[in-house]
Design a protein around this motif. Structure first.
Motif, mmCIF file in Angstrom:
data_model
loop_
_atom_site.group_PDB
_atom_site.id
_atom_site.type_symbol
_atom_site.label_atom_id
_atom_site.label_comp_id
_atom_site.label_asym_id
_atom_site.label_seq_id
_atom_site.Cartn_x
_atom_site.Cartn_y
_atom_site.Cartn_z
ATOM 1 N N SER A 400 -3.743 -29.275 11.819
ATOM 2 C CA SER A 400 -4.657 -29.132 12.964
ATOM 3 C C SER A 400 -4.467 -30.273 13.951
ATOM 4 N N GLU A 440 -11.178 -24.222 11.665
ATOM 5 C CA GLU A 440 -10.671 -25.105 12.725
ATOM 6 C C GLU A 440 -9.160 -24.936 12.887
ATOM 7 N N ARG A 478 -18.069 -22.773 14.469
ATOM 8 C CA ARG A 478 -16.604 -22.806 14.442
ATOM 9 C C ARG A 478 -16.041 -21.385 14.303
ATOM 10 N N TRP A 527 -18.729 -27.621 20.348
ATOM 11 C CA TRP A 527 -17.922 -26.462 19.947
ATOM 12 C C TRP A 527 -18.255 -25.248 20.818
#
Length: 928
Positions: A400, A440, A478, A527
């Motif tokens: 990530s 994520e 998320r 987010w």
């Protein structure tokens, strides 16, 4: 030419003509050939004068000394060495030289004045030194006194910081055994004392290489790193600033000219390498606090990659990849919710991703990039373990980090067999931490359409399940962002919607709801902005978002958090449609349809009138104030890509001239300047264009108050480049015209930025508007001596072009050309004669000007007539009066006074009076 005398004489001629480099070349050749010591002394003395002109003071002093060695009474050489030594701040030595000069020539006023001035400067310097010494000693006495009051000690410590910022003060602290005392202050462990000591060291290290190296060896790099590692944000930041001062001084920040003393300053490369190794050790050390780790990463970001890609030396980046890439990946892979992790702040992993990206961008060839990929691949593969889920999610989190940094590297690793499947499988895990990491990673990896398609096929149902079933708000949001990103995978192509009609609007509505919920923690609300950054590619979502003023204001408020800058910038770019959009030829669209290829469709709400409405709503909602705050963010997180997007938004907001006043009022003009000077090439052009739009219609002194107005010139001049489009050229010329009309200092700044050749070039442009704007700009610049000299030069058509432009039908062009010609002929009488030689139609053009029905143009023409009469060229004045111009002047001069045309009438009468003074006409008298 082998004769040194001839070479010397040739050098003298070049020097007198102002050709200093050619003169130095001749003198240097002569020094190699000359055997006569006296002649050689003269050559060195002359070359010393050249070096003074070039501001190369060390060389000037050296050459003058060589001449003095031959003849100790050579006053010219002595005085030149005095001038050079004064510039090198060696006042006592300069004083001795000028003292000898005044002894040899006691009546020379220049020598006596210099002697007096240097004496006064030396006295002032001594006074300052003694004063500084006493202040330093006093502070040390207070700090060393164990019984002294705590407040007085802290005040003395802070005074040391202020004193260390002055070079004289820093030197006195260093010479008075200050380093051991500052080390004692560090050992106290008291925050105020430690901060004062670190900041004093920073002042002492600023811009002084020799002193910096001494301090490094006395204090020790490990000691400084241990201080930066403490869990105190202020101390970590102060120590980071100290390291930056050390780096700047050792890598060229020290501008002092040491001369022969340069040899005493040791090679700094070993110390720089030790600092780099120490910072890399800090990156993955458990003993380092989150704040200390952030500052270590920040220092690496600032100082490892090249600042200028033209510089071929990128050895620091290669060294960092070899010795620190795995350590940076280890930081990216940390999961705060698991035990035994490295101490971190909210920003640590984002800064690590930025560093990964900067290192990747600094590589110069494919083998270097292959090595980078191999190190990343080896690290991530080494972490996968079927029996240890914690190691697996560490690997996925590191991936990530790569996807948020050098996406190309991360994307290639995601494509490896089993990795996407692993992400989807982790989404279905019972552990919340696994779900969070996997979601994520899916969000970051689904940027490419091919990846998004895989996840839409295999992971959407999982994300929906997580979104509906989980009670953990962090995972829920998320999952929502993941759905948002997948829903926007088709970009702004209306025909490529991934989800059913209305689904993206529902997702956006939920994002806006979370965004406005101030009860939720900031990280979760951020987010929601990530989700909107994807969904606002849909025009329906854009419209809904700008209509929701609370949501817009909540986003602007959150944009003060530097970690969310990119997502906010993306959202604003989408809402203003300021992304890059290529114009597609209708013929190609028809051809694509005929060959059954996909043709992107524009959403009906992405048309110009809808965009303009959205822009107005955003301006009303306070977008400019938010943008100005974003531009001030930490330079490491305000990446070039983010700067480019902010510049695009500014340009879209400045499109309507009516809105530009509001942009200036909220500080938009000031915020645009750093965007126009730093960042990507496209970003700088967009910001410069926005500046041009503002400066073209606003009062520059209000839009860019104070000294900032001078910073605007360079970005505007950059828009005159032939590769820029016509609109950019035109608006830059209008802006420069506006600036050039204000004062001489701005006109000189425009010339220093080498804008004159470009402006002249656009005066020959076929496009009427550009040609007119260039001529108006030139009209405002002709008061400068440098511009007048160019018109006096022979062998060009500059003056001819101006004269011919006065005959054009375009009144604005005619007015600008006539104005420039009027000012030129007033400033330089020779141009009055020259203008009659460049074209045979000059008389006809002049008559046309003074007969014009526009008073402004007529006035300019009459001023040119007066300038010719006042030019000391009696033959030309006579020729003018013998033509029909006298009759025209008489008619205008005899007219009744008229407020609207009074200026014209007065100039005509002045011309007639001048003609009478020259004896070319006689006053009309009535016979008695």
């Amino acid at each position: 030419m082998a004769d040194p005398i001839q070479l010397k004489d040739e050098g003298n001629k070049h020097f007198q003509a102002g050709e200093v480099d050619k003169a130095i070349e001749c003198y240097t050749k002569a020094t190699k050939l000359c055997k006569d010591k006296k002649v050689l002394a003269v050559i060195y003395r002359n070359r010393s004068a050249c070096f003074l002109k070039k501001e190369s003071y060390t060389n000037a002093a050296s050459d003058a000394s060589k001449a003095i060695d031959v003849d100790a009474a050579d006053v010219k050489a002595l005085f030149r060495r005095c001038q050079a030594l004064e510039k090198l701040d060696k006042l006592d030595m300069a004083f001795k030289d000028v003292q000898r000069c005044s002894t040899i020539e006691p009546k020379n006023k220049t020598f006596l004045e210099t002697l007096r001035r240097l004496g006064a400067e030396i006295q002032a310097k001594l006074k300052t030194t003694f004063s500084t010494d006493s202040r330093v000693q006093n502070m040390f006495d207070i700090l060393l006194d164990e019984e002294m009051d705590k407040d007085k000690k802290e005040k003395a410590a802070n005074n040391l910081v202020v004193l260390a910022r002055e070079d004289a003060g820093a030197e006195r602290i260093f010479q008075n055994n200050g380093v051991p005392l500052l080390l004692d202050m560090l050992e106290t462990g008291k925050v105020e004392m430690v901060l004062a000591a670190i900041r004093t060291f920073a002042g002492m290290c600023t811009g002084h290489k020799a002193r910096t190296m001494a301090i490094i060896h006395l204090v020790g790099i490990d000691k400084l790193c241990s201080i930066m590692a403490v869990d105190n944000e202020d101390i970590a930041l102060a120590t980071s600033d100290l390291f930056q001062c050390i780096n700047d001084s050792l890598t060229g920040g020290d501008q002092r000219i040491y001369g022969k003393e340069e040899a005493l300053v040791l090679d700094a490369s070993k110390d720089l390498k030790s600092i780099l190794m120490a910072l890399l050790e800090m990156v993955a050390s458990k003993k380092v606090s989150g704040h200390g780790r952030d500052q270590a990463l920040n220092l690496l970001c600032r100082n490892v990659p090249r600042k200028d890609k033209k510089d071929h030396d990128h050895s620091k980046s290669l060294f960092t990849i070899d010795h620190g890439l795995k350590k940076i990946l280890k930081v990216c892979g940390q999961i705060p919710d698991l035990p035994d992790q490295l101490p971190m702040t909210e920003n640590t992993q984002l800064i690590a991703s930025v560093l990964l990206d900067k290192l990747w961008d600094d590589l110069r060839c494919d083998p270097e990039r292959d090595h980078y990929r191999e190190v990343c691949d080896e690290y991530i593969k080494g972490k996968f373990d079927p029996n240890d889920m914690d190691r697996n999610i560490h690997a996925i989190n590191a991936l990530s980090g790569l996807l948020q940094g050098p996406f190309e590297v991360g994307n290639q690793l995601v494509g490896r067999q089993g990795i996407m499947e692993m992400m989807v499988a982790l989404c279905g895990s019972e552990r919340e931490v696994d779900q969070m990491v996997a979601v994520e990673a899916l969000i970051h990896s689904s940027t490419k359409m091919s990846r998004a398609s895989f996840i839409i096929t295999n992971g959407v149902s999982l994300l929906k399940d997580i979104y509906k079933k989980t009670k953990n708000e962090k995972i829920k949001i998320r999952a929502l962002v993941g759905l948002c990103k997948l829903g926007s995978a088709g970009g702004d192509d209306y025909s490529m919607r991934q989800f059913a009609e209305g689904s993206t609007e529902k997702l956006a509505k939920q994002c806006r709801k979370w965004l406005c919920n101030s009860a939720m923690d900031t990280k979760t609300r951020k987010w929601a902005i990530e989700g909107l950054a994807y969904l606002t590619q849909d025009a329906d979502v854009k419209d809904d978002f700008v209509e929701d003023e609370p949501a817009m204001k909540a986003m602007f408020e959150l944009s003060k958090d530097k970690t969310i800058l990119y997502a906010v910038a993306c959202t604003l770019v989408n809402c203003t449609n300021s992304y890059e959009k290529k114009d597609i030829m209708p013929e190609l669209v028809q051809l694509a349809k005929f060959s059954k290829q996909h043709v992107p469709e524009q959403h009906p709400k992405d048309k110009k009138d809808f965009i303009q409405k959205r822009v107005k709503r955003m301006l009303k909602g306070g977008v400019i104030s938010a943008l100005t705050v974003m531009v001030k963010a930490d330079n490491l997180l305000l990446t070039d890509q983010t700067k480019e997007m902010l510049a695009r938004v500014f340009l879209a907001l400045a499109d309507d001239a009516k809105d530009r006043g509001m942009i200036c009022a909220h500080g938009g003009g000031k915020a645009l300047i750093p965007l126009a000077l730093e960042g990507s090439a496209i970003g700088k052009i967009r910001a410069s264009h926005a500046l041009a739009k503002i400066a073209a219609v606003s009062n520059p002194e209000i839009a860019f108050p104070g000294e900032r107005i001078y910073e605007v010139v360079r970005p505007l001049v950059s828009l005159l480049h032939p590769e820029r489009d016509g609109v950019q050229n035109y608006e830059a010329l209008l802006s420069l015209t506006n600036l050039a009309g204000l004062n001489d200092k701005l006109r000189v700044k425009i010339l220093k930025e080498k804008a004159l050749p470009e402006i002249e070039q656009y005066m020959f442009e076929d496009h009427d508007h550009i040609r007119q704007a260039a001529t108006e700009c030139m009209c405002n610049l002709v008061t400068c001596k440098e511009v007048q000299d160019r018109y006096l030069e022979d062998g060009n058509d500059r003056l001819k072009l101006l004269v011919l432009m006065c005959a054009e039908d375009d009144e604005k062009l005619q007015r600008a050309a006539a104005g420039a010609l009027a000012m030129l002929t007033a400033a330089q009488k020779k141009l009055c004669t020259k203008m009659t030689l460049v074209t045979l139609q000059w008389m006809e053009i002049l008559q046309r000007l003074i007969l014009h029905d526009q008073p402004q143009i007529q006035h300019r023409g009459l001023v040119i007539v007066y300038n010719i009469l006042n030019s000391d060229d009696n033959e030309l004045a006579k020729k003018l009066i013998e033509s029909e111009i006298l009759e025209i002047l008489t008619v205008i001069g005899k007219a009744m006074d008229n407020p609207k045309r009074q200026l014209v009438i007065d100039v005509a009468r002045t011309c007639l009076v001048k003609a009478m003074d020259l004896g070319l006409i006689k006053p009309f008298t009535t016979p008695s």
